[in-house]
Design an enzyme around this catalytic site. Structure first.
Site, PDB file in Angstrom:
ATOM      1  N   TYR A 199       0.801  -1.222   0.000  1.00 45.41           N
ATOM      2  CA  TYR A 199       0.000   0.000   0.000  1.00 45.41           C
ATOM      3  C   TYR A 199       0.835   1.274   0.000  1.00 45.41           C
ATOM      4  O   TYR A 199       0.284   2.367   0.039  1.00 45.41           O
ATOM      5  CB  TYR A 199      -0.978  -0.015   1.185  1.00 45.41           C
ATOM      6  CG  TYR A 199      -2.175  -0.891   0.892  1.00 45.41           C
ATOM      7  CD1 TYR A 199      -1.996  -2.239   0.631  1.00 45.41           C
ATOM      8  CD2 TYR A 199      -3.455  -0.376   0.851  1.00 45.41           C
ATOM      9  CE1 TYR A 199      -3.064  -3.054   0.343  1.00 45.41           C
ATOM     10  CE2 TYR A 199      -4.537  -1.197   0.554  1.00 45.41           C
ATOM     11  CZ  TYR A 199      -4.327  -2.526   0.304  1.00 45.41           C
ATOM     12  OH  TYR A 199      -5.390  -3.336   0.007  1.00 45.41           O
ATOM     13  N   LYS A 235       1.654 -15.355   4.107  1.00 49.63           N
ATOM     14  CA  LYS A 235       2.020 -16.280   3.021  1.00 49.63           C
ATOM     15  C   LYS A 235       3.528 -16.461   3.111  1.00 49.63           C
ATOM     16  O   LYS A 235       4.266 -16.203   2.150  1.00 49.63           O
ATOM     17  CB  LYS A 235       1.572 -15.661   1.687  1.00 49.63           C
ATOM     18  CG  LYS A 235       1.685 -16.582   0.501  1.00 49.63           C
ATOM     19  CD  LYS A 235       0.555 -17.558   0.370  1.00 49.63           C
ATOM     20  CE  LYS A 235       0.789 -18.502  -0.800  1.00 49.63           C
ATOM     21  NZ  LYS A 235      -0.142 -19.631  -0.847  1.00 49.63           N
ATOM     22  N   ASP A 264      -4.041 -18.456   2.501  1.00 47.99           N
ATOM     23  CA  ASP A 264      -5.038 -19.013   1.571  1.00 47.99           C
ATOM     24  C   ASP A 264      -5.976 -19.985   2.291  1.00 47.99           C
ATOM     25  O   ASP A 264      -7.195 -19.822   2.244  1.00 47.99           O
ATOM     26  CB  ASP A 264      -4.389 -19.640   0.329  1.00 47.99           C
ATOM     27  CG  ASP A 264      -3.125 -20.417   0.628  1.00 47.99           C
ATOM     28  OD1 ASP A 264      -2.844 -20.653   1.809  1.00 47.99           O
ATOM     29  OD2 ASP A 264      -2.411 -20.783  -0.327  1.00 47.99           O
ATOM     30  N   ASP A 282      -7.225  -6.245   4.199  1.00 46.64           N
ATOM     31  CA  ASP A 282      -8.212  -5.505   3.421  1.00 46.64           C
ATOM     32  C   ASP A 282      -9.225  -6.492   2.824  1.00 46.64           C
ATOM     33  O   ASP A 282     -10.450  -6.346   2.976  1.00 46.64           O
ATOM     34  CB  ASP A 282      -7.477  -4.737   2.303  1.00 46.64           C
ATOM     35  CG  ASP A 282      -8.350  -3.721   1.600  1.00 46.64           C
ATOM     36  OD1 ASP A 282      -9.533  -3.613   1.964  1.00 46.64           O
ATOM     37  OD2 ASP A 282      -7.850  -3.045   0.688  1.00 46.64           O
ATOM     38  N   ASP A 293     -13.367  -7.558   4.283  1.00 45.91           N
ATOM     39  CA  ASP A 293     -14.569  -7.419   3.455  1.00 45.91           C
ATOM     40  C   ASP A 293     -15.313  -8.752   3.391  1.00 45.91           C
ATOM     41  O   ASP A 293     -16.543  -8.801   3.505  1.00 45.91           O
ATOM     42  CB  ASP A 293     -14.202  -6.994   2.027  1.00 45.91           C
ATOM     43  CG  ASP A 293     -14.201  -5.479   1.860  1.00 45.91           C
ATOM     44  OD1 ASP A 293     -13.874  -4.794   2.845  1.00 45.91           O
ATOM     45  OD2 ASP A 293     -14.505  -4.987   0.760  1.00 45.91           O
TER      46      ASP A 293
END
Ligand code: NAI
Length: 498
Positions: A141, A188, A221, A245, A249
């Site tokens: 970001y 990850k 994942d 992020d 959601d």
């Protein structure tokens, strides 16, 4: 982990006036903000509201960054912002004002509770109650992106040890303060061994300071898949910016609706409260948006400002509204008795102020629930300077000779290595193509060529001379990365097949 040292400045103490900057935002922003301000006013919340213009409207008024200097001043002076969603142009235009606000104000923690309100609001997972704690300043970001060749663009993922430590500590402190039992870290690190690996390592170090809280790590994942199918296995989740992020959601939508989830962006010098969702241009101006996400954000703001009674009054009135089946379109289902618009929903909440829910658990806040970090809690251990040695250089080339033959490229590069270096490997998008590459491997015009120093300690002059030889040979180097070791530990990923 070693004792926490006082490296962070003292946090701001909020003035008694409790001034709050308010941004009405874009799209559905003005409608949902008006609805929330109506409830705050009816609840008699002692706030001095200071309107600021951000986002599209600021941009149209000529502010290229989407924030007017006057707005910055108000936000910086008062340190607390209630913000409706802002539209961010996709694939071009000005940078995300949301990201700029979070980073400029140092709002390092993004706390997003995702709670189901079944049976009153249909949820994929009744009973879901998960808090996502998202790192808010680092990762991809930074928006540091470059086009390097005709075919290839890159985005830098930056992760710092202090950044990891503050967010992980914040997650554990949050768990402790709010009676949560477990913190799950998601990364990850099997692929990004340095960046995500650092986040996980710091998580494990910090977890040792909180023996009363269970801790675990999951690969993002499968972790995300499990969160979507078995959210009851999770309590507090802490993760890097991009994963957080996306995850929040998904979690918000699974709990009930993206329109219901709130987000507190917390730093030492200020805080910003907003809905998780965006500006929803598809439903803007129609009085159908659910103001609940922003209302929940306002509840978090009240707690943050030390107004727990007001926060609980509004939260409980909102729960009563859901229980009574007064719902906006996005959450309409079998529990709905009256489907209403944005304004009517806010009026329904205001009418229920002072009531407590009968079936959903009523909330009560204490001052200690405030999510503001203390300077001590946000302080990070200093990172001792290591002995840094340079083992070589990754030189990235823009090279598009006919056939894109790695053997031909290696033949040009090997004589340029000189006495001090040797060409160790060439990769294309991370896949080894020399030595002994496979002809099937797809090749772009972007090549990473690894030169290792024969003594494992290349001087800056030797590196510069190597680059000069490559440039003099007419090869187009578009970027280079030094291969440092820190106290003998390689600080770079091994190239495949090296
Ligand atoms: P979005 O969250 O605005 O909308 C996604 C879907 O959810 C749409 O179908 C929308 O109608 C629905 N929705 C969202 N909020 C709702 C609400 N309160 N009530 C009922 N339905 C609701 O995401 P989208 O469309 O990807 O983004 C739109 C704009 O918002 C973009 O410019 C994006 O960059 C920006 N955005 C801003 C954020 C912020 O200010 N913090 C966060 C996320 C996106």
């Amino acid at each position: 982990m070693s004792a926490v040292l006082q490296t962070a400045p003292t946090p701001r103490s909020y003035p008694a006036a409790r001034s709050v900057a308010v941004a009405h935002g874009d799209g559905i922003g003005p409608e949902i903000m008006d609805a929330v301000l109506h409830v705050l006013a009816e609840a008699g919340a002692p706030l001095r509201l200071l309107p600021v213009t951000l986002g599209e409207r600021a941009y149209r008024a000529g502010e290229r960054a989407g924030i007017a200097p006057a707005a910055w001043e108000v936000i910086a002076e008062h340190g607390v912002l209630l913000k409706a969603p802002l539209t961010t142009p996709q694939g071009g235009g000005y940078k995300s004002v949301n990201v700029t606000l979070r980073k400029t104000l140092g709002l390092f923690a993004n706390v997003r509770p995702c709670v189901a309100y079944a049976p009153h609001v249909v949820s994929a997972h009744p009973g879901m109650d998960v808090v996502i704690v998202r790192e808010n300043e680092e990762d991809t970001y930074g928006g540091i992106e470059h086009r390097q060749t005709d075919e290839v663009v890159q985005c830098l993922k930056l992760v710092s040890r202090p950044g990891c430590e503050r967010i992980v500590r914040h997650a554990f402190d949050y768990a402790l303060r709010n009676g949560r039992r477990k913190v799950t870290c998601m990364t990850k690190d099997n692929i990004m061994k340095l960046t995500d690996g650092l986040f996980r390592r710091v998580f494990e170090e910090v977890a040792a300071d909180y023996p009363q809280i269970q801790s675990e790590h999951r690969i993002i994942d499968i972790g995300a898949a499990r969160l979507a199918t078995r959210p009851r296995d999770f309590d507090v989740v802490v993760t890097l910016n991009l994963y957080g992020d996306i995850l929040s959601d998904i979690a918000a939508e699974l709990a009930g609706s993206i329109g219901m989830a709130a987000s507190a962006n917390i730093g030492l010098h200020g805080a910003m409260f907003e809905a998780v969702h965006g500006s929803a241009p598809d439903i803007a101006g129609r009085d159908v948006a659910n103001p609940s996400g922003l209302l929940q954000a306002a509840v978090m703001l009240l707690v943050h400002l030390g107004l727990p009674e007001e926060a609980a009054r509004i939260h409980n009135a909102w729960l009563c509204t859901l229980e009574d089946g007064v719902h906006t379109a996005d959450i309409a289902g079998h529990g709905t008795r009256r489907q209403v618009g944005t304004r009517a929903f806010a009026q329904a909440v205001a009418q229920r102020l002072g009531r407590r829910p009968q079936q959903l658990p009523a909330v009560a806040y204490a001052r200690a629930d405030a999510p503001a970090p203390t300077a001590a809690a946000a302080a990070t251990a200093p990172v001792p300077a290591a002995r840094k040695t340079c083992h070589g250089l990754d030189v990235f080339l823009h090279w598009d000779a006919p056939g894109r033959d790695p053997e031909a490229l290696a033949a040009r590069l090997q004589p340029l290595a000189g006495e001090a270096f040797r060409l160790a490997v060439i990769t294309n998008r991370g896949v080894k193509v020399w030595p002994q590459g496979r002809p099937e491997t797809f090749r772009t015009d972007h090549w990473r060529c690894r030169f290792l120093h024969r003594d494992g300690d290349a001087s800056p002059q030797a590196l510069a001379a190597l680059l000069a030889r490559i440039a003099d040979a007419g090869l187009d180097w578009i970027k280079n990365e030094q291969l440092y070791a820190f106290d003998g530990q390689p600080g770079f990923s091994a190239a495949q097949g090296e």
